[in-house]
Design a protein around this motif. Sequence first.
Motif, PDB file in Angstrom:
ATOM      1  N   HIS A 308       0.719  -1.048  -0.220  1.00 39.08           N
ATOM      2  CA  HIS A 308       0.202   0.394   0.483  1.00 39.08           C
ATOM      3  C   HIS A 308       1.346   1.147   0.074  1.00 39.08           C
ATOM      4  CE1 HIS A 308      -3.494   2.922   0.926  1.00 39.08           C
ATOM      5  NE2 HIS A 308      -2.243   3.625   2.102  1.00 39.08           N
ATOM      6  N   ALA A 309       1.989   1.291   0.918  1.00 45.69           N
ATOM      7  CA  ALA A 309       2.570   2.077   0.355  1.00 45.69           C
ATOM      8  C   ALA A 309       3.254   2.664  -0.910  1.00 45.69           C
ATOM      9  CB  ALA A 309       3.650   2.104   1.678  1.00 45.69           C
ATOM     10  N   VAL A 310       3.599   1.605  -1.480  1.00 43.93           N
ATOM     11  CA  VAL A 310       4.256   1.764  -2.468  1.00 43.93           C
ATOM     12  C   VAL A 310       3.476   2.517  -3.507  1.00 43.93           C
ATOM     13  CG1 VAL A 310       5.594   0.572  -4.714  1.00 43.93           C
ATOM     14  CG2 VAL A 310       5.746   0.117  -2.180  1.00 43.93           C
ATOM     15  N   GLU A 311       2.259   2.005  -3.704  1.00 41.71           N
ATOM     16  CA  GLU A 311       0.790   2.514  -3.826  1.00 41.71           C
ATOM     17  C   GLU A 311       0.329   3.855  -3.664  1.00 41.71           C
ATOM     18  OE1 GLU A 311      -0.935  -2.581  -5.080  1.00 41.71           O
ATOM     19  OE2 GLU A 311      -1.759  -1.023  -2.997  1.00 41.71           O
ATOM     20  N   THR A 312       1.076   3.989  -2.563  1.00 39.00           N
ATOM     21  CA  THR A 312       0.478   5.440  -2.862  1.00 39.00           C
ATOM     22  C   THR A 312       1.544   6.205  -2.895  1.00 39.00           C
ATOM     23  OG1 THR A 312      -0.912   5.214  -0.404  1.00 39.00           O
ATOM     24  CG2 THR A 312      -0.304   6.760  -0.158  1.00 39.00           C
ATOM     25  N   TYR A 313       3.008   5.821  -2.330  1.00 40.31           N
ATOM     26  CA  TYR A 313       4.390   7.266  -3.143  1.00 40.31           C
ATOM     27  C   TYR A 313       4.960   7.127  -4.320  1.00 40.31           C
ATOM     28  CZ  TYR A 313       2.758   9.330   1.298  1.00 40.31           C
ATOM     29  OH  TYR A 313       2.426  10.174   2.817  1.00 40.31           O
ATOM     30  N   GLY A 314       4.943   6.138  -4.843  1.00 40.79           N
ATOM     31  CA  GLY A 314       5.724   5.156  -5.719  1.00 40.79           C
ATOM     32  C   GLY A 314       6.499   3.535  -5.333  1.00 40.79           C
ATOM     33  N   PRO A 315       7.346   4.274  -6.179  1.00 40.69           N
ATOM     34  CA  PRO A 315       8.726   2.959  -5.852  1.00 40.69           C
ATOM     35  C   PRO A 315      10.008   2.911  -5.111  1.00 40.69           C
ATOM     36  CG  PRO A 315       8.472   3.738  -8.508  1.00 40.69           C
ATOM     37  CD  PRO A 315       7.859   3.932  -7.793  1.00 40.69           C
ATOM     38  N   VAL A 316       9.422   1.891  -4.061  1.00 37.05           N
ATOM     39  CA  VAL A 316      11.216   2.528  -2.857  1.00 37.05           C
ATOM     40  C   VAL A 316      12.045   2.215  -3.173  1.00 37.05           C
ATOM     41  CG1 VAL A 316      11.350   1.526  -0.595  1.00 37.05           C
ATOM     42  CG2 VAL A 316       9.182   2.219  -1.421  1.00 37.05           C
ATOM     43  N   ARG A 317      13.146   2.694  -3.176  1.00 40.45           N
ATOM     44  CA  ARG A 317      13.965   2.003  -3.067  1.00 40.45           C
ATOM     45  C   ARG A 317      15.092   0.930  -2.477  1.00 40.45           C
ATOM     46  NH1 ARG A 317      19.075   6.829  -4.298  1.00 40.45           N
ATOM     47  NH2 ARG A 317      20.111   4.840  -5.134  1.00 40.45           N
ATOM     48  N   HIS A 318      14.574   1.200  -1.370  1.00 40.29           N
ATOM     49  CA  HIS A 318      14.935   0.421  -0.456  1.00 40.29           C
ATOM     50  C   HIS A 318      13.971   0.351   0.648  1.00 40.29           C
ATOM     51  CE1 HIS A 318      18.299   2.409   0.175  1.00 40.29           C
ATOM     52  NE2 HIS A 318      17.943   2.565   1.295  1.00 40.29           N
ATOM     53  N   THR A 319      13.953  -0.959   1.834  1.00 39.05           N
ATOM     54  CA  THR A 319      12.873  -0.787   2.564  1.00 39.05           C
ATOM     55  C   THR A 319      13.691  -1.213   4.136  1.00 39.05           C
ATOM     56  OG1 THR A 319      11.493  -1.514   1.212  1.00 39.05           O
ATOM     57  CG2 THR A 319      11.101  -1.666   3.790  1.00 39.05           C
ATOM     58  N   ILE A 320      13.978  -0.722   5.011  1.00 41.68           N
ATOM     59  CA  ILE A 320      14.956  -1.017   6.088  1.00 41.68           C
ATOM     60  C   ILE A 320      14.225  -1.375   6.893  1.00 41.68           C
ATOM     61  CG2 ILE A 320      16.593   0.238   8.024  1.00 41.68           C
ATOM     62  CD1 ILE A 320      17.699   2.025   5.601  1.00 41.68           C
ATOM     63  N   GLY A 321      14.318  -2.563   8.022  1.00 43.18           N
ATOM     64  CA  GLY A 321      13.917  -2.658   9.331  1.00 43.18           C
ATOM     65  C   GLY A 321      14.235  -2.309  10.353  1.00 43.18           C
ATOM     66  N   TRP A 322      13.664  -2.016  11.361  1.00 41.78           N
ATOM     67  CA  TRP A 322      13.745  -0.963  12.834  1.00 41.78           C
ATOM     68  C   TRP A 322      13.017  -1.356  14.004  1.00 41.78           C
ATOM     69  CZ3 TRP A 322      18.032   2.205  12.742  1.00 41.78           C
ATOM     70  CH2 TRP A 322      18.185   3.264  14.204  1.00 41.78           C
ATOM     71  N   GLY A 323      13.590  -1.664  14.541  1.00 39.31           N
ATOM     72  CA  GLY A 323      12.726  -2.414  15.866  1.00 39.31           C
ATOM     73  C   GLY A 323      13.538  -2.292  16.940  1.00 39.31           C
ATOM     74  N   GLY A 324      13.321  -3.027  18.187  1.00 42.71           N
ATOM     75  CA  GLY A 324      13.877  -3.652  19.325  1.00 42.71           C
ATOM     76  C   GLY A 324      13.080  -4.976  20.340  1.00 42.71           C
ATOM     77  N   SER A 325      13.671  -5.576  20.416  1.00 44.12           N
ATOM     78  CA  SER A 325      13.108  -6.332  21.517  1.00 44.12           C
ATOM     79  C   SER A 325      12.381  -7.727  20.405  1.00 44.12           C
ATOM     80  CB  SER A 325      12.306  -6.132  22.486  1.00 44.12           C
ATOM     81  OG  SER A 325      11.722  -7.411  23.505  1.00 44.12           O
ATOM     82  N   GLY A 326      11.002  -7.259  20.607  1.00 44.93           N
ATOM     83  CA  GLY A 326      10.591  -8.784  19.288  1.00 44.93           C
ATOM     84  C   GLY A 326       9.796  -7.848  18.213  1.00 44.93           C
ATOM     85  N   GLY A 327      10.444  -6.287  18.377  1.00 43.44           N
ATOM     86  CA  GLY A 327      10.950  -5.789  17.064  1.00 43.44           C
ATOM     87  C   GLY A 327      11.689  -6.359  16.503  1.00 43.44           C
ATOM     88  N   ALA A 328      12.787  -6.967  17.201  1.00 43.44           N
ATOM     89  CA  ALA A 328      13.956  -7.411  16.784  1.00 43.44           C
ATOM     90  C   ALA A 328      13.597  -8.790  16.042  1.00 43.44           C
ATOM     91  CB  ALA A 328      15.154  -7.299  17.766  1.00 43.44           C
ATOM     92  N   ILE A 329      12.702  -9.752  16.440  1.00 45.78           N
ATOM     93  CA  ILE A 329      12.512 -10.932  16.598  1.00 45.78           C
ATOM     94  C   ILE A 329      11.817 -10.990  14.560  1.00 45.78           C
ATOM     95  CG2 ILE A 329      11.168 -13.107  16.979  1.00 45.78           C
ATOM     96  CD1 ILE A 329      11.266 -12.473  20.179  1.00 45.78           C
ATOM     97  N   GLN A 330      10.645  -9.868  14.757  1.00 44.05           N
ATOM     98  CA  GLN A 330       9.997 -10.166  13.323  1.00 44.05           C
ATOM     99  C   GLN A 330      11.190 -10.015  12.323  1.00 44.05           C
ATOM    100  OE1 GLN A 330       5.742  -7.586  14.321  1.00 44.05           O
ATOM    101  NE2 GLN A 330       7.386  -7.419  15.825  1.00 44.05           N
ATOM    102  N   GLN A 331      12.286  -8.846  12.404  1.00 45.04           N
ATOM    103  CA  GLN A 331      12.818  -8.552  11.215  1.00 45.04           C
ATOM    104  C   GLN A 331      13.761 -10.092  11.544  1.00 45.04           C
ATOM    105  OE1 GLN A 331      14.729  -4.445  11.736  1.00 45.04           O
ATOM    106  NE2 GLN A 331      14.328  -4.769  13.825  1.00 45.04           N
ATOM    107  N   TYR A 332      14.569 -10.758  12.239  1.00 45.46           N
ATOM    108  CA  TYR A 332      15.028 -11.641  11.648  1.00 45.46           C
ATOM    109  C   TYR A 332      14.672 -12.629  11.271  1.00 45.46           C
ATOM    110  CZ  TYR A 332      19.650 -10.362  14.338  1.00 45.46           C
ATOM    111  OH  TYR A 332      20.976 -10.165  14.241  1.00 45.46           O
ATOM    112  N   THR A 333      13.555 -13.106  11.564  1.00 45.19           N
ATOM    113  CA  THR A 333      12.520 -13.625  11.339  1.00 45.19           C
ATOM    114  C   THR A 333      12.103 -13.693   9.735  1.00 45.19           C
ATOM    115  OG1 THR A 333      11.059 -13.039  12.478  1.00 45.19           O
ATOM    116  CG2 THR A 333      12.288 -14.922  13.891  1.00 45.19           C
ATOM    117  N   ILE A 334      11.617 -12.632  10.000  1.00 45.02           N
ATOM    118  CA  ILE A 334      10.879 -12.496   8.458  1.00 45.02           C
ATOM    119  C   ILE A 334      12.016 -12.350   7.784  1.00 45.02           C
ATOM    120  CG2 ILE A 334       9.394 -10.088   7.134  1.00 45.02           C
ATOM    121  CD1 ILE A 334       7.922  -9.417   9.059  1.00 45.02           C
ATOM    122  N   ALA A 335      13.369 -11.431   7.551  1.00 43.35           N
ATOM    123  CA  ALA A 335      14.147 -11.475   6.366  1.00 43.35           C
ATOM    124  C   ALA A 335      15.073 -13.089   6.048  1.00 43.35           C
ATOM    125  CB  ALA A 335      15.522 -10.938   7.336  1.00 43.35           C
ATOM    126  N   ASP A 336      14.513 -13.547   7.493  1.00 44.39           N
ATOM    127  CA  ASP A 336      14.827 -15.431   6.658  1.00 44.39           C
ATOM    128  C   ASP A 336      13.678 -16.234   5.842  1.00 44.39           C
ATOM    129  OD1 ASP A 336      17.320 -17.187   6.806  1.00 44.39           O
ATOM    130  OD2 ASP A 336      16.510 -18.880   8.458  1.00 44.39           O
TER     131      ASP A 336
END
Length: 720
Positions: A308-336
């Motif tokens: 939805h963000a891309v369909e609102t603002y346009g193509p994204v050059r890259h997406t960076i994950g950010w967040g701690g604790s459980g937010g870090a868990i999500q980044q590590y697991t989604i990336a894998d």
Amino acid sequence: MTRRLPGTRSRLAALAATVLALAVGVVGSPGPAGAAPGSPDEGSDAGRLAIVSVSNPRPQLVSGGDVLLRVTPPTDVAPADVRVDAGGRNVRPRFVAQPDGSLLGLVTGLPLGWTRVTARLADDPATTASVDVVNHPRTGPVFSGPQQKPFYCQTTAFGLAPAVQPLCSAPTVVTYQYRTTAGQFAPLADPTSRPDDLATALVDGRQVPYVVRVERGTIDRAVYELAALYDGRDPSPTRPDRSWNERLVYTFGGGCNAGYHQGAYTGGVLDDLFLSQGYAVASSTLNVLDTNCSAVISAEAAMMVKEHAVETYGPVRHTIGWGGSGGAIQQYTIADSYPGILDGIIPGISFPDPVSVIGVVSDCRLLKRYFDAGAGQAGTFTDAQRTAVSGFRSFSSCASWDATFASRATATDSCDPAIPVAARWDPVTNPDGVRCSFLEQLVNQIGRDPRTGFVRSPLDNRGVQYGLTALASGAITPEQFVDLNERVGGLDVAGRPSVARTAADPKALAAVYRDDLVNSASQGLRTTPVIDQRTDLDLLSSGFADIHTTEWSYVMRARLLRANGTAANQVIIETSPDPATAGAAAAYQLDAMDRWLTRLDRPAADRPTLRQVLAAKPADLGDGCYVGPTQRITETLTYPASGRCGALFPVAANPRLAAGGDLTLTALACRRTAFDPRDYPVAFTAEQQQRLRAVFATGVCDGRRPGLGEQPPLRPWLRY
């Protein structure tokens, strides 16, 4: 292992037929790693007509009735000479010529299920390129499987209209904020106005008014938030906002809990660090692990909101994950498990995955219970001995786990207030009620035990020799070791303490490994740039120890090393919790990740190789630590800790490591070997040996062997 087709099958027959055609059996993968299935090969040749999905590189996973597409004509064909239709409908007016000669267009009004979008040349209709798009409901699911019910709505917490479960949908609302010269965000009723205290932001070297457009709505049954600087025009995907740097930060929130409700907060989007540089920022309530302790559901929500963000603002050059604790868990697991949603990740105070961590949390509950009871030898343990048994720098880390998160393994102790008390499980009065164990979020992957009604559990402590390293070092006596292991016990199916040790369900063990719920680091993480933010909370100046202990960063590193032979794509940077120092580290890490990904920029469907990832890493970026806001030491960080950073930020262990576990901590249920008193550096009496043989009748853990059921994951991008 439970395997089902998407839950829309019963109510969306056309969509289900399409998904059935795309899937193999009941578990599917969209295709080989590094490719976006459904995307045509034409895009690889600049001389050929090509059409690709931009808003979601996996066009069979599109949602919400729209998709942003790019059409690239042959080099000798003008954009005006290209025609585009979607399911036989002319959609060419939706496409706008771009500076690179391509056409970019948001195709709307897609029906549920399959639609072929075809580009052709006006003077040569036989020359075509097409992409098959499969549209899913905005409410989901797309790949996560049957959705949890009941599901209590919380849209009003965001100022949205009241909603009705189970879909909890509400109309989208756009508001505006501005940054004051005093460094605060404030509401702005009229976005065209310019308050006297309006600050400016610096985007690609240009000063722009620091006015922020904030969009809130519902996607995948969650409330999402999307924020970006506002240049005075409504955002358009074919005409990028002049105050946007064409990059996205996706934020994730902490905790871990059972769900059954929409959530009252996201990972946060009003963040000056990101917005002041022109980043768009997105998140949703299902990207808060305390609302939804499922990496699969979090990945789905992030994919849909990013689309939805891309369909609102346009193509994204890259997406960076950010967040701690459980937010870090999500980044590590989604990336894998779902590579490509996040291009680079910056996990803070990290853990690798919920399943690995909850075993240590349960250990802490059992140890705390043993010491508090004071029976047998428990009352003889000094504070130093308790700490040695726990492995932490202070036993208060275990006490903190027991007080905050051990309830997540129980039936009802951690239920969110949004879940009515009358709806909660009770073995007598409401045996079919809501169970609030974190495992409820993993039912589509693990399955439910029909005998108990609970989700099958991978928790296990059979054969675990609590305090083994403390015994070996002489920190505790043989009698203390024997008594501790005799009395520590386990947890029953409802998370209640029991005399018997905890035994994992074999089907649960097989499922968590095959579905990568125990993060293997062998799939997408292998080629994902990682900057692990390790704020040192192991032992604060007050003497209190936090749950976010440093060894977990090295657990993840050990998994990367074991799976891939290298962990060079993971940088660990340690820092104190001092706000100025932590803030300086965060600013550097964001800048370094942006430079890393900018050098690595590739088409969204094209995964980089490990060699390319390492070649793109900035020369100034490496392991190290901050010793103040302006001083960073760069040196290789190790476990056990060494060097100057190791002296400043010591790294300890946890109860499983202190029981002889391997640093990867992937063995949820250990393979066991017969108890042999000759294996110990201490002498047990004959009576103690007899007691230990009774405790470990089925053997003691052998940390040199893989855990029971441990196996490589099936593949990334699983669907349920």
